[in-house]
Design an enzyme around this catalytic site. Structure first.
Site, mmCIF file in Angstrom:
data_model
loop_
_atom_site.group_PDB
_atom_site.id
_atom_site.type_symbol
_atom_site.label_atom_id
_atom_site.label_comp_id
_atom_site.label_asym_id
_atom_site.label_seq_id
_atom_site.Cartn_x
_atom_site.Cartn_y
_atom_site.Cartn_z
ATOM 1 N N HIS A 52 0.848 -1.185 0.000
ATOM 2 C CA HIS A 52 0.000 0.000 0.000
ATOM 3 C C HIS A 52 0.886 1.239 0.000
ATOM 4 C CE1 HIS A 52 -4.000 -1.730 1.768
ATOM 5 N NE2 HIS A 52 -3.476 -2.531 0.860
ATOM 6 N N GLU A 54 0.972 3.851 1.931
ATOM 7 C CA GLU A 54 1.515 4.206 3.244
ATOM 8 C C GLU A 54 2.681 3.308 3.632
ATOM 9 O OE1 GLU A 54 -3.077 4.622 3.775
ATOM 10 O OE2 GLU A 54 -1.693 3.490 2.516
ATOM 11 N N CYS A 82 -6.254 2.053 5.766
ATOM 12 C CA CYS A 82 -6.921 0.811 6.131
ATOM 13 C C CYS A 82 -6.367 0.338 7.487
ATOM 14 C CB CYS A 82 -6.676 -0.240 5.053
ATOM 15 S SG CYS A 82 -4.977 -0.881 5.039
#
Length: 155
Positions: A52, A54, A82
């Protein structure tokens, strides 16, 4: 630079992700006014669940700063983190999270739940809606294009 400027940097990364066929999410990590980490979704490219935006930005910041502790850093991401990414943010000790669009499906900062309101130590401050409409539009355009491509292939 302003918060909007950092989010525009994240949006540029989200657009790169879209161009590569990835869900368009981009992220930058800032310390003392300098971007120390950049990331975009690369799950399809790497066939890796944890790729992801991040996670990629945190890894780059860790490497660049030579530490896993990012307590003096702020994270800017185009889509609400998330649960996996929120957990990494908590563990990295990031002090503030700025996000663009809310995620009503997987969001762990208010969209579905809010891990940052639980009794974890070192919870970051949270600011949502930074360039939110622009962030939502990048996602909407990407998914609209996917749906259009699927309907074209049925013809």
């Amino acid at each position: 630079m302003t918060e909007q400027d950092y989010m525009r940097e994240a949006l540029d990364l989200a657009r790169e992700a879209a161009a590569a066929g990835e869900v368009p999410v981009g992220c930058v990590i800032v310390r003392s006014g300098e971007i120390v980490g950049r990331g975009r979704n690369r799950r399809e490219e790497k066939q890796a669940t944890a790729s992801h935006a991040e996670m990629e930005a945190i890894a780059q910041a860790n490497e660049r700063l030579g530490t896993w502790r990012l307590a003096d850093c702020e994270l800017y991401v185009t889509l609400e983190p998330c649960p996996m990414c929120a957990g990494a943010i908590l563990n990295a000790r990031i002090c503030r999270v700025w996000y663009g669009a809310r995620d009503e499906t997987f969001g762990a900062c208010g969209g579905v739940s809010n891990l940052f309101m639980e009794d974890f130590p070192n919870r970051p401050a949270l600011v949502g809606g930074i360039l939110g409409e622009e962030c939502r539009q990048v996602l909407a355009d990407f998914f609209s294009g996917l749906r259009q491509g699927k309907s074209d292939s049925k013809k």
